[in-house]
Design an enzyme around this catalytic site. Structure first.
Site, mmCIF file in Angstrom:
data_model
loop_
_atom_site.group_PDB
_atom_site.id
_atom_site.type_symbol
_atom_site.label_atom_id
_atom_site.label_comp_id
_atom_site.label_asym_id
_atom_site.label_seq_id
_atom_site.Cartn_x
_atom_site.Cartn_y
_atom_site.Cartn_z
ATOM 1 N N LYS A 170 0.835 -1.204 0.000
ATOM 2 C CA LYS A 170 0.000 0.000 0.000
ATOM 3 C C LYS A 170 0.871 1.257 0.000
ATOM 4 C CE LYS A 170 -1.795 2.851 2.957
ATOM 5 N NZ LYS A 170 -1.828 4.074 2.138
ATOM 6 N N SER A 224 5.279 7.922 10.042
ATOM 7 C CA SER A 224 5.447 8.725 11.260
ATOM 8 C C SER A 224 5.381 7.849 12.517
ATOM 9 C CB SER A 224 4.351 9.786 11.319
ATOM 10 O OG SER A 224 3.097 9.157 11.412
ATOM 11 N N GLY A 228 3.116 4.608 13.291
ATOM 12 C CA GLY A 228 3.916 3.424 13.612
ATOM 13 C C GLY A 228 3.445 2.733 14.881
ATOM 14 N N GLU A 245 9.977 1.762 10.517
ATOM 15 C CA GLU A 245 10.971 2.828 10.299
ATOM 16 C C GLU A 245 10.223 4.145 10.408
ATOM 17 O OE1 GLU A 245 14.081 2.824 10.282
ATOM 18 O OE2 GLU A 245 14.431 0.672 10.085
ATOM 19 N N CYS A 279 13.533 11.551 6.568
ATOM 20 C CA CYS A 279 13.649 11.098 7.955
ATOM 21 C C CYS A 279 15.067 11.286 8.466
ATOM 22 C CB CYS A 279 13.234 9.637 8.041
ATOM 23 S SG CYS A 279 14.070 8.614 6.834
ATOM 24 N N GLU A 378 9.709 16.221 15.252
ATOM 25 C CA GLU A 378 10.027 16.175 13.822
ATOM 26 C C GLU A 378 9.103 17.130 13.075
ATOM 27 O OE1 GLU A 378 8.912 12.750 11.384
ATOM 28 O OE2 GLU A 378 10.956 12.704 10.651
HETATM 29 P P1 NAD Z 1 2.234 8.636 7.861
HETATM 30 O O1 NAD Z 1 2.542 7.945 9.125
HETATM 31 O O2 NAD Z 1 1.190 9.691 7.879
HETATM 32 O O3 NAD Z 1 1.785 7.590 6.744
HETATM 33 C C1 NAD Z 1 2.583 6.485 6.386
HETATM 34 C C2 NAD Z 1 1.694 5.422 5.769
HETATM 35 O O4 NAD Z 1 0.827 4.912 6.784
HETATM 36 C C3 NAD Z 1 0.805 5.926 4.642
HETATM 37 O O5 NAD Z 1 0.769 4.953 3.618
HETATM 38 C C4 NAD Z 1 -0.552 6.021 5.326
HETATM 39 O O6 NAD Z 1 -1.625 5.868 4.432
HETATM 40 C C5 NAD Z 1 -0.490 4.855 6.282
HETATM 41 N N1 NAD Z 1 -1.452 4.909 7.401
HETATM 42 C C6 NAD Z 1 -1.967 5.996 7.999
HETATM 43 N N2 NAD Z 1 -2.836 5.629 8.973
HETATM 44 C C7 NAD Z 1 -2.858 4.281 8.995
HETATM 45 C C8 NAD Z 1 -3.548 3.295 9.785
HETATM 46 N N3 NAD Z 1 -4.414 3.646 10.737
HETATM 47 N N4 NAD Z 1 -3.315 2.004 9.551
HETATM 48 C C9 NAD Z 1 -2.432 1.622 8.600
HETATM 49 N N5 NAD Z 1 -1.768 2.493 7.818
HETATM 50 C C10 NAD Z 1 -1.969 3.812 8.010
HETATM 51 O O7 NAD Z 1 3.628 9.235 7.315
HETATM 52 P P2 NAD Z 1 3.864 10.167 6.042
HETATM 53 O O8 NAD Z 1 3.380 11.548 6.361
HETATM 54 O O9 NAD Z 1 3.392 9.502 4.797
HETATM 55 O O10 NAD Z 1 5.476 10.165 5.968
HETATM 56 C C11 NAD Z 1 6.269 10.984 6.731
HETATM 57 C C12 NAD Z 1 6.893 10.234 7.894
HETATM 58 O O11 NAD Z 1 7.614 9.104 7.420
HETATM 59 C C13 NAD Z 1 7.907 11.058 8.668
HETATM 60 O O12 NAD Z 1 7.723 10.874 10.053
HETATM 61 C C14 NAD Z 1 9.246 10.469 8.245
HETATM 62 O O13 NAD Z 1 10.291 10.652 9.163
HETATM 63 C C15 NAD Z 1 8.891 9.029 8.059
HETATM 64 N N6 NAD Z 1 9.883 8.346 7.230
HETATM 65 C C16 NAD Z 1 10.735 7.458 7.828
HETATM 66 C C17 NAD Z 1 11.719 6.808 7.076
HETATM 67 C C18 NAD Z 1 12.646 5.823 7.719
HETATM 68 O O14 NAD Z 1 13.124 4.928 7.031
HETATM 69 N N7 NAD Z 1 12.932 5.925 9.014
HETATM 70 C C19 NAD Z 1 11.809 7.051 5.711
HETATM 71 C C20 NAD Z 1 10.953 7.966 5.138
HETATM 72 C C21 NAD Z 1 9.974 8.597 5.905
#
Ligand code: NAD
Length: 476
Positions: A170, A224, A228, A245, A279, A378
């Site tokens: 997804k 995020s 997570g 992650e 990130c 962040e």
């Molecule tokens: P997000 O947490 O909003 O979304 C990530 C994914 O989770 C999306 O596909 C979203 O649709 C899904 N999601 C949201 N709610 C959910 C639920 N209830 N159940 C299952 N899935 C759900 O993050 P974002 O805004 O897309 O990305 C930014 C974040 O990602 C930042 O915190 C960044 O640091 C992190 N990030 C981390 C790494 C790493 O490897 N450490 C790499 C890139 C980005």
């Protein structure tokens, strides 16, 4: 509408979401299917049905499929990189670089399929032999963010398939185009139907359905911290394997003995390239007193001079913020930094360009205290905070004073300080005289504390998450 890919077929959905170019809001790339929970469950069922055959394929079959995908991505890196810049807003050079990285990742894991190995161990009991082997973990659900829309999918999908797993993937709602393009390439790679499935849609609906489905053996999540935690809780409830992650608040330490020009460049790239939406971005810059004023002055100058504009204009160094809500979040934190008493020395204002987009001048704060919220939370935008410290010991303490632990960088010409920092920085990745962001594709990636949970991604370490170990005893 660009459809989902379930059980080897392209499947439309009742709803679709427009994918809008953040550099030009009049440019809609396309409409992408928005699946419901039932479609996600069908994808899991298709993956389960495909698992016995795919997990029994030879390493050669898996190598051939992954190598073909890598070859095609590399051949099309300019086109895919352009699509990436158009949907996500990172510059064309960064977009093409990320597409190439995805190609190399598929090549690397094609090789990993061939390198699978086990151990034969003498038993402590007479007449017995012991074998330790690895088997696929099963059906893997993957949930990813928008900021690396082809590299992150690649570094999850490639090892999963290499080690004989089936995939339900997804992408993020904000950036489905690269994922769709990758799915289209995978659909022609000779994988049996159901081995790889794409379900685009909302996290709360499609993501949640993947998490809750008993047919999913393992979940690999990047995003995020808040999401997570929810992912981990849902996976734990049914004892599914999980890997997270998440975010970062990565420190870059600059010591008095640093090469000033190099340190400024390391900070500019780490903090503001990819619009700071990484990130691994250096969002806290911890500077010792002797170099502090000269460093801040030079960094402010460089920050003001950055060319912010259309991601696909070759002259652009910093593209737009990804969407309206991220832009508002960046602006809220810039206002918060001011109200907390930090001094804004560059940027922070919205910018107008020929086309309407989410343009923000990279913001640099000085006189920050590491207890301020702009130093602890962040922001995920082009915003960096400089903290002044007296010496290396205080710099290390401030660097480690965070709820995160993804990357930590240091600029120094002292071998002693570099060696000490590599050993004592509490982060999964440490950088000496290079930006905190920017990593190789063949070595482990991940962090500690609030940044990561579970086995590392990428490189040979990916085998830990994508396989389960079996110990077999034979009496001859
Ligand atoms: P997000 O947490 O909003 O979304 C990530 C994914 O989770 C999306 O596909 C979203 O649709 C899904 N999601 C949201 N709610 C959910 C639920 N209830 N159940 C299952 N899935 C759900 O993050 P974002 O805004 O897309 O990305 C930014 C974040 O990602 C930042 O915190 C960044 O640091 C992190 N990030 C981390 C790494 C790493 O490897 N450490 C790499 C890139 C980005």
């Amino acid at each position: 509408m660009r459809p989902n890919y379930i059980g080897g077929e392209w499947v439309e959905a009742a709803r679709a979401t427009p994918n809008v170019n953040p550099s030009d809001l009049a440019d809609t790339i396309d409409h992408y299917a928005s699946a419901d929970a039932a479609a996600a469950r069908r994808a899991v069922a298709a993956a389960r049905a495909a698992l016995p055959a795919w997990s029994a394929t030879t390493p050669q079959q898996r190598f051939d499929a992954l190598d073909a995908v890598g070859t095609e991505i590399l051949a099309r890196k300019a086109e895919l990189g352009d699509l990436l810049s158009r949907e996500e807003g990172k510059t064309l050079a960064e977009g093409v670089g990320e597409a190439a990285r995805a190609g190399f990742i598929f090549k690397f894991f094609a090789g990993e399929a061939l390198r699978a190995a086990g151990e034969v161990v003498p038993s402590v009991r007479p007449g017995l032999s012991v074998e330790v082997t690895r088997e696929p973990v099963g059906v893997v659900g993957m949930i990813v963010p928008w900021n690396f829309p082809i590299a992150i999918p690649a570094w999850k999908i490639a090892p999963a398939l290499a080690h004989g797993n089936c995939v339900v993937f997804k992408p993020a709602e904000l950036a489905p185009a690269c994922s769709w393009a990758l799915a289209e390439i995978l659909s022609r790679a000779g994988l049996p139907p159901g081995t790889f499935n794409l379900v685009m849609g909302k996290g709360s609906e499609v993501g949640q359905a993947i998490l809750d489905d008993p047919g999913v053996d393992a979940v690999s999540f990047t995003g995020s911290v808040a999401t997570g935690r929810r992912v981990a809780e849902a996976a734990m409830r049914r004892l599914a394997k999980v890997q997270l992650e998440m975010g970062g608040k990565n420190p870059l330490v600059v010591l008095d003995d640093a090469d000033l020009a190099q340190a400024v460049e390391v900070a500019v790239q780490g903090s503001f390239y990819s619009t700071g939406q990484r990130c691994t971005a250096s969002s806290r810059i911890v500077v010792t007193a002797g170099i502090h004023d000269a460093f801040v002055e030079r960094l402010a100058e460089r920050t003001r001079a950055l060319a912010v504009g259309d991601a696909r204009d070759p002259a652009t160094q910093v593209g737009p913020v990804v969407d309206a809500s991220q832009l508002e979040q960046d602006e809220r934190y810039i206002a918060l930094g001011r109200s907390e008493g930090a001094r804004l020395v560059a940027g922070g204002e919205r910018l107008k360009r020929a086309k309407e987009g989410f343009y923000l001048a990279p913001a640099l704060f000085a006189d920050c205290d590491n207890r301020m919220r702009i130093c602890r939370e962040e922001i995920f935008g082009p915003v960096a905070a400089v903290v002044r410290v007296k010496d290396y010991d205080e710099a290390l303490a401030v660097a480690n004073d965070t709820d995160f632990g993804l990357t930590a960088g240091i600029c120094t010409t002292s071998l002693r300080h570099a060696a000490h920092f590599k050993r004592h920085a509490q982060a999964g990745m440490v950088m000496v005289n290079v930006p905190t962001a920017g990593v190789d594709y063949h070595v482990p990636f991940g962090g500690r504390r609030g940044s990561s949970y579970g086995p590392r991604e990428q490189g040979r370490h990916a085998v830990e998450f994508y396989t389960t170990v079996k110990t077999a005893y034979t009496l001859a």
